[in-house]
Scaffold this motif. Structure first.
Motif, PDB file in Angstrom:
ATOM      1  N   THR A   1      -6.156   4.013  -0.842  1.00 22.26           N
ATOM      2  CA  THR A   1      -6.931   3.452  -1.942  1.00 22.26           C
ATOM      3  C   THR A   1      -6.912   4.398  -3.127  1.00 22.26           C
ATOM      4  OG1 THR A   1      -9.001   4.448  -1.140  1.00 22.26           O
ATOM      5  CG2 THR A   1      -8.472   2.217  -0.354  1.00 22.26           C
ATOM      6  N   ILE A   2      -7.271   3.862  -4.282  1.00 19.53           N
ATOM      7  CA  ILE A   2      -7.459   4.684  -5.471  1.00 19.53           C
ATOM      8  C   ILE A   2      -8.851   4.406  -6.019  1.00 19.53           C
ATOM      9  CG2 ILE A   2      -5.015   4.761  -6.080  1.00 19.53           C
ATOM     10  CD1 ILE A   2      -5.730   2.692  -8.307  1.00 19.53           C
ATOM     11  N   THR A   3      -9.400   5.354  -6.728  1.00 24.86           N
ATOM     12  CA  THR A   3     -10.722   5.207  -7.321  1.00 24.86           C
ATOM     13  C   THR A   3     -10.629   5.409  -8.829  1.00 24.86           C
ATOM     14  OG1 THR A   3     -11.780   6.025  -5.298  1.00 24.86           O
ATOM     15  CG2 THR A   3     -13.109   6.038  -7.316  1.00 24.86           C
ATOM     16  N   ILE A   4     -11.228   4.488  -9.566  1.00 26.30           N
ATOM     17  CA  ILE A   4     -11.235   4.576 -11.030  1.00 26.30           C
ATOM     18  C   ILE A   4     -12.144   5.725 -11.449  1.00 26.30           C
ATOM     19  CG2 ILE A   4     -11.723   3.327 -13.165  1.00 26.30           C
ATOM     20  CD1 ILE A   4      -9.424   2.170 -11.547  1.00 26.30           C
TER      21      ILE A   4
ATOM     22  N   ILE B   1       0.888  -1.116   0.000  1.00 26.30           N
ATOM     23  CA  ILE B   1       0.000   0.000   0.000  1.00 26.30           C
ATOM     24  C   ILE B   1       0.938   1.179   0.000  1.00 26.30           C
ATOM     25  CG2 ILE B   1      -1.699   1.188   1.312  1.00 26.30           C
ATOM     26  CD1 ILE B   1      -2.335  -1.431   2.610  1.00 26.30           C
ATOM     27  N   THR B   2       0.983   1.850  -0.975  1.00 23.52           N
ATOM     28  CA  THR B   2       1.915   2.971  -1.073  1.00 23.52           C
ATOM     29  C   THR B   2       1.625   3.957   0.024  1.00 23.52           C
ATOM     30  OG1 THR B   2       2.014   2.655  -3.414  1.00 23.52           O
ATOM     31  CG2 THR B   2       2.700   4.795  -2.607  1.00 23.52           C
ATOM     32  N   ILE B   3       2.696   4.558   0.655  1.00 23.60           N
ATOM     33  CA  ILE B   3       2.432   5.568   1.661  1.00 23.60           C
ATOM     34  C   ILE B   3       2.149   6.867   0.951  1.00 23.60           C
ATOM     35  CG2 ILE B   3       3.370   6.902   3.535  1.00 23.60           C
ATOM     36  CD1 ILE B   3       5.066   4.657   4.254  1.00 23.60           C
ATOM     37  N   GLY B   4       0.901   7.262   0.964  1.00 21.01           N
ATOM     38  CA  GLY B   4       0.586   8.601   0.525  1.00 21.01           C
ATOM     39  C   GLY B   4       0.749   9.518   1.712  1.00 21.01           C
ATOM     40  N   PHE B   5       0.212   9.023   2.840  1.00 23.39           N
ATOM     41  CA  PHE B   5       0.298   9.790   4.070  1.00 23.39           C
ATOM     42  C   PHE B   5       0.459   8.824   5.237  1.00 23.39           C
ATOM     43  CE2 PHE B   5      -2.525  11.855   1.099  1.00 23.39           C
ATOM     44  CZ  PHE B   5      -1.978  13.123   1.026  1.00 23.39           C
ATOM     45  N   ILE B   6       1.210   9.217   6.278  1.00 22.96           N
ATOM     46  CA  ILE B   6       1.239   8.469   7.535  1.00 22.96           C
ATOM     47  C   ILE B   6       0.509   9.327   8.558  1.00 22.96           C
ATOM     48  CG2 ILE B   6       2.713   7.510   9.342  1.00 22.96           C
ATOM     49  CD1 ILE B   6       4.839   7.014   7.307  1.00 22.96           C
ATOM     50  N   LEU B   7      -0.617   8.793   9.022  1.00 24.72           N
ATOM     51  CA  LEU B   7      -1.471   9.579   9.905  1.00 24.72           C
ATOM     52  C   LEU B   7      -1.280   9.149  11.343  1.00 24.72           C
ATOM     53  CD1 LEU B   7      -4.754   9.381   7.800  1.00 24.72           C
ATOM     54  CD2 LEU B   7      -3.018  11.165   7.774  1.00 24.72           C
ATOM     55  N   LEU B   8      -1.178  10.146  12.243  1.00 22.33           N
ATOM     56  CA  LEU B   8      -1.227   9.857  13.664  1.00 22.33           C
ATOM     57  C   LEU B   8      -2.689   9.914  14.073  1.00 22.33           C
ATOM     58  CD1 LEU B   8       1.762  11.952  15.064  1.00 22.33           C
ATOM     59  CD2 LEU B   8       1.636   9.512  14.659  1.00 22.33           C
ATOM     60  N   VAL B   9      -3.269   8.749  14.338  1.00 19.04           N
ATOM     61  CA  VAL B   9      -4.694   8.666  14.633  1.00 19.04           C
ATOM     62  C   VAL B   9      -4.872   8.163  16.052  1.00 19.04           C
ATOM     63  CG1 VAL B   9      -6.899   7.666  13.947  1.00 19.04           C
ATOM     64  CG2 VAL B   9      -5.163   8.152  12.235  1.00 19.04           C
ATOM     65  N   LEU B  10      -5.552   8.920  16.862  1.00 19.53           N
ATOM     66  CA  LEU B  10      -5.814   8.489  18.231  1.00 19.53           C
ATOM     67  C   LEU B  10      -6.863   7.401  18.248  1.00 19.53           C
ATOM     68  CD1 LEU B  10      -5.950  11.894  20.118  1.00 19.53           C
ATOM     69  CD2 LEU B  10      -4.133  10.202  20.157  1.00 19.53           C
ATOM     70  N   LEU B  11      -6.575   6.329  19.011  1.00 22.03           N
ATOM     71  CA  LEU B  11      -7.597   5.319  19.260  1.00 22.03           C
ATOM     72  C   LEU B  11      -8.367   5.822  20.476  1.00 22.03           C
ATOM     73  CD1 LEU B  11      -5.468   2.100  18.742  1.00 22.03           C
ATOM     74  CD2 LEU B  11      -7.026   3.223  17.169  1.00 22.03           C
TER      75      LEU B  11
ATOM     76  N   VAL C   1      -2.505  -2.525  -7.794  1.00 25.73           N
ATOM     77  CA  VAL C   1      -3.642  -2.599  -6.877  1.00 25.73           C
ATOM     78  C   VAL C   1      -3.908  -4.038  -6.469  1.00 25.73           C
ATOM     79  CG1 VAL C   1      -4.707  -0.523  -7.822  1.00 25.73           C
ATOM     80  CG2 VAL C   1      -5.318  -2.758  -8.774  1.00 25.73           C
ATOM     81  N   SER C   2      -4.575  -4.185  -5.342  1.00 27.21           N
ATOM     82  CA  SER C   2      -4.951  -5.503  -4.830  1.00 27.21           C
ATOM     83  C   SER C   2      -6.297  -5.915  -5.398  1.00 27.21           C
ATOM     84  CB  SER C   2      -5.013  -5.465  -3.293  1.00 27.21           C
ATOM     85  OG  SER C   2      -5.407  -6.712  -2.776  1.00 27.21           O
ATOM     86  N   LEU C   3      -6.352  -7.135  -5.930  1.00 32.40           N
ATOM     87  CA  LEU C   3      -7.583  -7.688  -6.482  1.00 32.40           C
ATOM     88  C   LEU C   3      -8.092  -8.806  -5.587  1.00 32.40           C
ATOM     89  CD1 LEU C   3      -6.403  -7.927 -10.205  1.00 32.40           C
ATOM     90  CD2 LEU C   3      -7.608  -6.015  -9.108  1.00 32.40           C
ATOM     91  N   LYS C   4      -9.241  -9.344  -5.905  1.00 31.42           N
ATOM     92  CA  LYS C   4      -9.809 -10.443  -5.130  1.00 31.42           C
ATOM     93  C   LYS C   4      -8.944 -11.682  -5.251  1.00 31.42           C
ATOM     94  CE  LYS C   4     -14.668  -9.009  -5.333  1.00 31.42           C
ATOM     95  NZ  LYS C   4     -16.026  -9.381  -5.764  1.00 31.42           N
ATOM     96  N   GLY C   5      -9.010 -12.538  -4.211  1.00 35.23           N
ATOM     97  CA  GLY C   5      -8.285 -13.786  -4.243  1.00 35.23           C
ATOM     98  C   GLY C   5      -6.791 -13.648  -4.076  1.00 35.23           C
ATOM     99  N   GLY C   6      -6.333 -12.521  -3.526  1.00 29.85           N
ATOM    100  CA  GLY C   6      -4.908 -12.322  -3.315  1.00 29.85           C
ATOM    101  C   GLY C   6      -4.144 -11.933  -4.557  1.00 29.85           C
ATOM    102  N   LYS C   7      -4.835 -11.708  -5.667  1.00 27.13           N
ATOM    103  CA  LYS C   7      -4.173 -11.342  -6.908  1.00 27.13           C
ATOM    104  C   LYS C   7      -3.913  -9.835  -6.967  1.00 27.13           C
ATOM    105  CE  LYS C   7      -6.334 -15.148  -9.463  1.00 27.13           C
ATOM    106  NZ  LYS C   7      -7.167 -15.529 -10.621  1.00 27.13           N
TER     107      LYS C   7
ATOM    108  N   GLU D   1      -7.463  -1.152  -3.197  1.00 25.87           N
ATOM    109  CA  GLU D   1      -6.363  -0.940  -2.271  1.00 25.87           C
ATOM    110  C   GLU D   1      -5.080  -0.733  -3.079  1.00 25.87           C
ATOM    111  OE1 GLU D   1      -3.725  -3.728   0.686  1.00 25.87           O
ATOM    112  OE2 GLU D   1      -5.904  -4.061   0.639  1.00 25.87           O
ATOM    113  N   LEU D   2      -4.370   0.365  -2.801  1.00 26.93           N
ATOM    114  CA  LEU D   2      -3.152   0.707  -3.526  1.00 26.93           C
ATOM    115  C   LEU D   2      -1.938   0.050  -2.867  1.00 26.93           C
ATOM    116  CD1 LEU D   2      -1.718   2.327  -5.729  1.00 26.93           C
ATOM    117  CD2 LEU D   2      -1.748   4.299  -4.199  1.00 26.93           C
ATOM    118  N   ILE D   3      -1.192  -0.713  -3.648  1.00 25.71           N
ATOM    119  CA  ILE D   3      -0.023  -1.418  -3.131  1.00 25.71           C
ATOM    120  C   ILE D   3       1.266  -0.664  -3.435  1.00 25.71           C
ATOM    121  CG2 ILE D   3       1.344  -3.535  -3.332  1.00 25.71           C
ATOM    122  CD1 ILE D   3      -1.248  -5.014  -3.963  1.00 25.71           C
TER     123      ILE D   3
END
Length: 370
Positions: free
Chosen positions: A107-110, A8-18, A149-155, A138-140
């Motif tokens: 992620t990316i959107t077509i 998943i390419t790092i576009g951004f690394i977010l500090l997200v509080l749980l 990108v990630s496809l179904k079935g691990g492809k 999902e962007l790899i």
């Protein structure tokens, strides 16, 4: 007789509080993540949506347990984490900063209809599918003006970035540098930690050779390429040069596999397989070697696998396999679980497992070369 078959390419690394809901704060317990990469999910299930990623050493507050999962809060909403990757902490061990670094899954959107999905980053590669406008993946990884990108079935597949909401070409017409893969980040990653190392990955079987046949008629040959691609992404992110002996469902002889490795200045050869056995209870991961350098490599990688994945540890063993005996570089063959065991097979067929294996092999190689 037991059968052994040769992120998943790092576009951004977010500090997200749980962030916990205030009504639960008094009952919260604090845990620390013990594995390299740990998914935060919307529900207590491996099939649930992934909301974000935790890495080793992150601390998280949890409030209840259910079927081996613990519940926390992500962006103010209920979220779940697999408990077996968490270590309970007492008050003296809890960090003063009650937050964890979460790597967002990009992620990316077509943005067009009838977009071709190809087997590689270019129009010269075969079309393996298509996507319509609005489809999200999902962007790899990004390479030039193409997104993997990630496809179904691990492809996996490739789409032209100009046909997505994230065009990899800037206004001057120059391609941006490939982005870093977020799923491959971990506390063990160092920039260039495998720089100048050449690793050959060998997805077992293919074409007329199906390999082991598991439950539900699943073929070993269909499981090895996706995990090899995931490992390759992780290794490249650590600076390594990677060669894969087969990129599709076609036959490659044992002689050809060894020759591919021997034709390069290879530092390590890793053959990836899945195991089978007539008795369903047989389970776990094992690593095989032939030479003394292979033995040291096997020890490092198997120890890392034991630390990163949940499958049973079967240890290492010397075997006179063709690809191990005839490969000049230190070589190992990994059996990544039994596809004839229901428990192993259920885990094997998850993206989580692919990520964990990729992290483990990369960490094992880093330890070996140290």
């Amino acid at each position: 007789m037991r059968t052994f078959r040769p992120i998943i390419t790092i576009g951004f690394i977010l500090l997200v509080l749980l962030i916990p809901i205030s009504g639960h704060a008094e009952s919260a317990k604090t845990y620390e993540v013990s594995t390299g990469v740990l998914n935060v999910r919307s529900e207590p299930s491996l099939n649930a949506n992934t909301l974000g990623i935790l890495t080793k050493g992150n601390q998280v507050q949890v409030f209840q347990e259910q079927y081996g999962w613990v519940q926390t809060y992500y962006q103010g909403k209920e979220a779940w984490i697999a408990k077996h990757h968490l270590i309970p902490l007492d008050e003296s061990q809890v960090s003063q900063v009650k937050q964890a670094t979460v790597l967002s899954i990009e992620t990316i959107t077509i943005t067009a209809d009838g977009v071709n999905i190809r087997s590689g980053p270019g129009e010269e590669y075969p079309v393996i599918g298509s996507a319509s406008s609005g489809k999200t993946y999902e962007l790899i990884h990004t390479e030039g003006s193409w997104h993997k990108v990630s496809l179904k079935g691990g492809k996996t597949g490739w789409v032209a970035s100009k046909l997505t909401n994230k065009n990899a070409v800037n206004n001057s017409g120059n391609s941006e540098k490939p982005k870093v893969n977020a799923k491959t980040l971990s506390p063990t990653k160092q920039s260039g930690s495998l720089s100048d190392r050449h690793i050959v990955l060998d997805p077992g079987h293919g074409g007329r050779d199906p390999g082991a046949i598991g439950l539900g008629g699943i073929y070993e040959k269909s499981l090895t390429p996706p995990i090899a691609n995931r490992v390759a992404d992780r290794l490249r992110n650590a600076g390594a040069n990677v060669t894969i002996t087969r990129e599709g469902d076609y036959y490659v002889s044992l002689e050809q596999r060894a020759a591919i490795s021997n034709s390069h200045d290879t530092d390590a050869f890793i053959s990836l397989h899945f195991n089978a056995y007539p008795i369903l209870s047989a389970q776990g991961i094992s690593t095989f070697y032939y030479s003394r350098p292979g033995q040291q490599l096997a020890k490092s990688v198997q120890a890392s696998l034991y630390s990163n994945v949940t499958l049973y540890n079967r240890g290492i063993k010397r075997e006179d396999y063709h690809v191990l005996r005839n490969t000049a570089a230190p070589a190992i063959l990994i059996e990544l679980g039994f596809i004839t065991n229901p428990h192993d097979l259920n885990i094997i067929q998850t993206v989580d497992y692919e990520q964990q294996v990729a992290e483990a092999i990369t960490s094992g190689l880093i330890d070996y070369f140290k």
